[in-house]
Write a protein that holds these residues in place. Structure first.
Motif, PDB file in Angstrom:
ATOM      1  N   ILE A   1      19.504 117.151  12.126  1.00 13.86           N
ATOM      2  CA  ILE A   1      18.506 116.859  11.472  1.00 13.86           C
ATOM      3  C   ILE A   1      18.703 116.552  10.130  1.00 13.86           C
ATOM      4  CG2 ILE A   1      16.059 116.956  10.843  1.00 13.86           C
ATOM      5  CD1 ILE A   1      15.549 118.192  13.559  1.00 13.86           C
ATOM      6  N   TYR A   2      19.051 117.588   9.376  1.00 11.96           N
ATOM      7  CA  TYR A   2      19.306 117.321   7.811  1.00 11.96           C
ATOM      8  C   TYR A   2      20.577 116.510   7.670  1.00 11.96           C
ATOM      9  CZ  TYR A   2      20.205 118.648   3.137  1.00 11.96           C
ATOM     10  OH  TYR A   2      20.394 118.349   1.699  1.00 11.96           O
ATOM     11  N   GLY A   3      21.464 116.618   8.407  1.00 17.29           N
ATOM     12  CA  GLY A   3      22.563 115.685   8.191  1.00 17.29           C
ATOM     13  C   GLY A   3      22.387 114.296   8.473  1.00 17.29           C
ATOM     14  N   ILE A   4      21.500 113.928   9.667  1.00 19.15           N
ATOM     15  CA  ILE A   4      21.188 112.756   9.873  1.00 19.15           C
ATOM     16  C   ILE A   4      20.216 112.226   8.859  1.00 19.15           C
ATOM     17  CG2 ILE A   4      19.589 111.228  11.327  1.00 19.15           C
ATOM     18  CD1 ILE A   4      20.667 113.001  13.684  1.00 19.15           C
ATOM     19  N   TYR A   5      19.345 112.909   8.070  1.00 20.27           N
ATOM     20  CA  TYR A   5      18.515 112.459   6.960  1.00 20.27           C
ATOM     21  C   TYR A   5      19.509 112.453   5.796  1.00 20.27           C
ATOM     22  CZ  TYR A   5      16.095 113.490   2.484  1.00 20.27           C
ATOM     23  OH  TYR A   5      15.588 113.215   1.322  1.00 20.27           O
ATOM     24  N   ARG A   6      20.436 112.977   5.715  1.00 17.89           N
ATOM     25  CA  ARG A   6      21.433 113.059   4.358  1.00 17.89           C
ATOM     26  C   ARG A   6      22.253 111.473   4.499  1.00 17.89           C
ATOM     27  NH1 ARG A   6      21.402 114.802  -0.406  1.00 17.89           N
ATOM     28  NH2 ARG A   6      23.628 114.860  -0.267  1.00 17.89           N
ATOM     29  N   PHE A   7      22.584 111.405   5.798  1.00 14.55           N
ATOM     30  CA  PHE A   7      23.507 110.228   6.166  1.00 14.55           C
ATOM     31  C   PHE A   7      22.727 108.930   6.062  1.00 14.55           C
ATOM     32  CE2 PHE A   7      25.290 107.062   9.165  1.00 14.55           C
ATOM     33  CZ  PHE A   7      26.347 106.775   8.721  1.00 14.55           C
ATOM     34  N   GLY A   8      21.433 108.866   6.605  1.00 15.35           N
ATOM     35  CA  GLY A   8      20.520 107.703   6.342  1.00 15.35           C
ATOM     36  C   GLY A   8      19.897 107.327   5.162  1.00 15.35           C
ATOM     37  N   SER A   9      19.865 108.370   4.117  1.00 19.36           N
ATOM     38  CA  SER A   9      19.417 108.022   2.767  1.00 19.36           C
ATOM     39  C   SER A   9      20.774 107.618   1.979  1.00 19.36           C
ATOM     40  CB  SER A   9      18.893 109.453   2.012  1.00 19.36           C
ATOM     41  OG  SER A   9      20.015 110.377   1.975  1.00 19.36           O
ATOM     42  N   LYS A  10      21.816 108.108   2.260  1.00 14.44           N
ATOM     43  CA  LYS A  10      22.983 107.593   1.560  1.00 14.44           C
ATOM     44  C   LYS A  10      23.189 106.171   2.034  1.00 14.44           C
ATOM     45  CE  LYS A  10      25.527 111.887   0.157  1.00 14.44           C
ATOM     46  NZ  LYS A  10      26.620 112.505   0.466  1.00 14.44           N
ATOM     47  N   PHE A  11      23.209 105.834   3.280  1.00 11.31           N
ATOM     48  CA  PHE A  11      23.445 104.620   3.891  1.00 11.31           C
ATOM     49  C   PHE A  11      22.232 103.478   3.308  1.00 11.31           C
ATOM     50  CE2 PHE A  11      22.876 101.256   7.558  1.00 11.31           C
ATOM     51  CZ  PHE A  11      24.263 101.038   7.455  1.00 11.31           C
ATOM     52  N   GLU A  12      20.994 103.708   3.209  1.00  2.00           N
ATOM     53  CA  GLU A  12      20.089 103.081   2.853  1.00  2.00           C
ATOM     54  C   GLU A  12      20.380 102.747   1.272  1.00  2.00           C
ATOM     55  OE1 GLU A  12      16.223 104.821   3.379  1.00  2.00           O
ATOM     56  OE2 GLU A  12      16.155 104.025   5.411  1.00  2.00           O
TER      57      GLU A  12
ATOM     58  N   ASN B   1       5.924 107.020   6.370  1.00  2.00           N
ATOM     59  CA  ASN B   1       6.962 106.360   5.594  1.00  2.00           C
ATOM     60  C   ASN B   1       7.247 106.865   4.199  1.00  2.00           C
ATOM     61  OD1 ASN B   1       7.769 104.447   7.624  1.00  2.00           O
ATOM     62  ND2 ASN B   1       6.288 103.029   6.796  1.00  2.00           N
ATOM     63  N   GLN B   2       6.172 107.382   3.434  1.00  4.27           N
ATOM     64  CA  GLN B   2       6.199 107.833   2.074  1.00  4.27           C
ATOM     65  C   GLN B   2       6.762 109.360   2.123  1.00  4.27           C
ATOM     66  OE1 GLN B   2       2.155 107.372   0.674  1.00  4.27           O
ATOM     67  NE2 GLN B   2       2.553 105.359  -0.069  1.00  4.27           N
ATOM     68  N   ASN B   3       6.566 109.869   3.302  1.00  6.54           N
ATOM     69  CA  ASN B   3       6.864 111.476   3.656  1.00  6.54           C
ATOM     70  C   ASN B   3       7.835 111.554   4.211  1.00  6.54           C
ATOM     71  OD1 ASN B   3       4.906 112.352   1.297  1.00  6.54           O
ATOM     72  ND2 ASN B   3       3.380 111.812   3.074  1.00  6.54           N
ATOM     73  N   GLU B   4       8.818 110.665   4.693  1.00  9.53           N
ATOM     74  CA  GLU B   4       9.737 110.912   5.718  1.00  9.53           C
ATOM     75  C   GLU B   4      10.909 111.686   5.361  1.00  9.53           C
ATOM     76  OE1 GLU B   4      13.105 107.869   8.081  1.00  9.53           O
ATOM     77  OE2 GLU B   4      12.265 107.361   6.052  1.00  9.53           O
ATOM     78  N   GLY B   5      11.310 111.634   4.038  1.00  9.51           N
ATOM     79  CA  GLY B   5      12.076 113.043   3.717  1.00  9.51           C
ATOM     80  C   GLY B   5      11.853 114.229   3.616  1.00  9.51           C
ATOM     81  N   ALA B   6      10.680 114.275   3.290  1.00 10.70           N
ATOM     82  CA  ALA B   6       9.937 115.690   3.449  1.00 10.70           C
ATOM     83  C   ALA B   6       9.752 116.227   4.756  1.00 10.70           C
ATOM     84  CB  ALA B   6       8.466 115.736   2.605  1.00 10.70           C
ATOM     85  N   LEU B   7       9.415 115.313   5.653  1.00 11.47           N
ATOM     86  CA  LEU B   7       9.128 115.732   6.962  1.00 11.47           C
ATOM     87  C   LEU B   7      10.270 116.275   7.511  1.00 11.47           C
ATOM     88  CD1 LEU B   7       6.358 113.287   8.283  1.00 11.47           C
ATOM     89  CD2 LEU B   7       6.018 115.530   7.760  1.00 11.47           C
ATOM     90  N   LEU B   8      11.480 115.568   7.559  1.00  7.44           N
ATOM     91  CA  LEU B   8      12.771 115.934   8.241  1.00  7.44           C
ATOM     92  C   LEU B   8      13.346 117.141   7.515  1.00  7.44           C
ATOM     93  CD1 LEU B   8      14.463 112.210   8.186  1.00  7.44           C
ATOM     94  CD2 LEU B   8      13.687 113.799  10.226  1.00  7.44           C
ATOM     95  N   LYS B   9      13.163 117.194   6.182  1.00  9.20           N
ATOM     96  CA  LYS B   9      13.471 118.735   5.417  1.00  9.20           C
ATOM     97  C   LYS B   9      12.670 119.858   6.185  1.00  9.20           C
ATOM     98  CE  LYS B   9      15.152 116.527   1.139  1.00  9.20           C
ATOM     99  NZ  LYS B   9      14.579 116.560  -0.268  1.00  9.20           N
TER     100      LYS B   9
END
Length: 67
Positions: free
Chosen positions: A46-57, A6-14
């Motif tokens: 994968i990067y687009g889903i990460y960006r969309f998810g972070s903006k949505f959250e 959970n803490q490293n979710e963004g880094a792993l997706l990148k």
């Protein structure tokens, strides 16, 4: 383990995104164009889903903020 994920979710997706883009570049250089396109698109998705998810959250957190 779950807390670490959970803490490293963004880094792993990148990292996964960069790996797939790297595979796409390597496959392109050896003339495997279809596989290179597939790998590159997976990395971009994968990067687009990460960006969309972070903006949505962030949008959800702003709406739930009582201030």
């Amino acid at each position: 383990m779950i807390r670490w994920l959970n803490q490293n979710e963004g880094a792993l997706l990148k990292i996964f995104s960069v790996i797939f883009l790297g595979f796409g570049t390597g496959l392109f250089l050896v003339s495997e164009y279809v596989q290179a396109l597939e790998s590159g698109l997976i990395g971009i998705l994968i990067y687009g889903i990460y960006r969309f998810g972070s903006k949505f959250e962030k949008h959800l957190d702003d709406n739930n903020d009582p201030n």
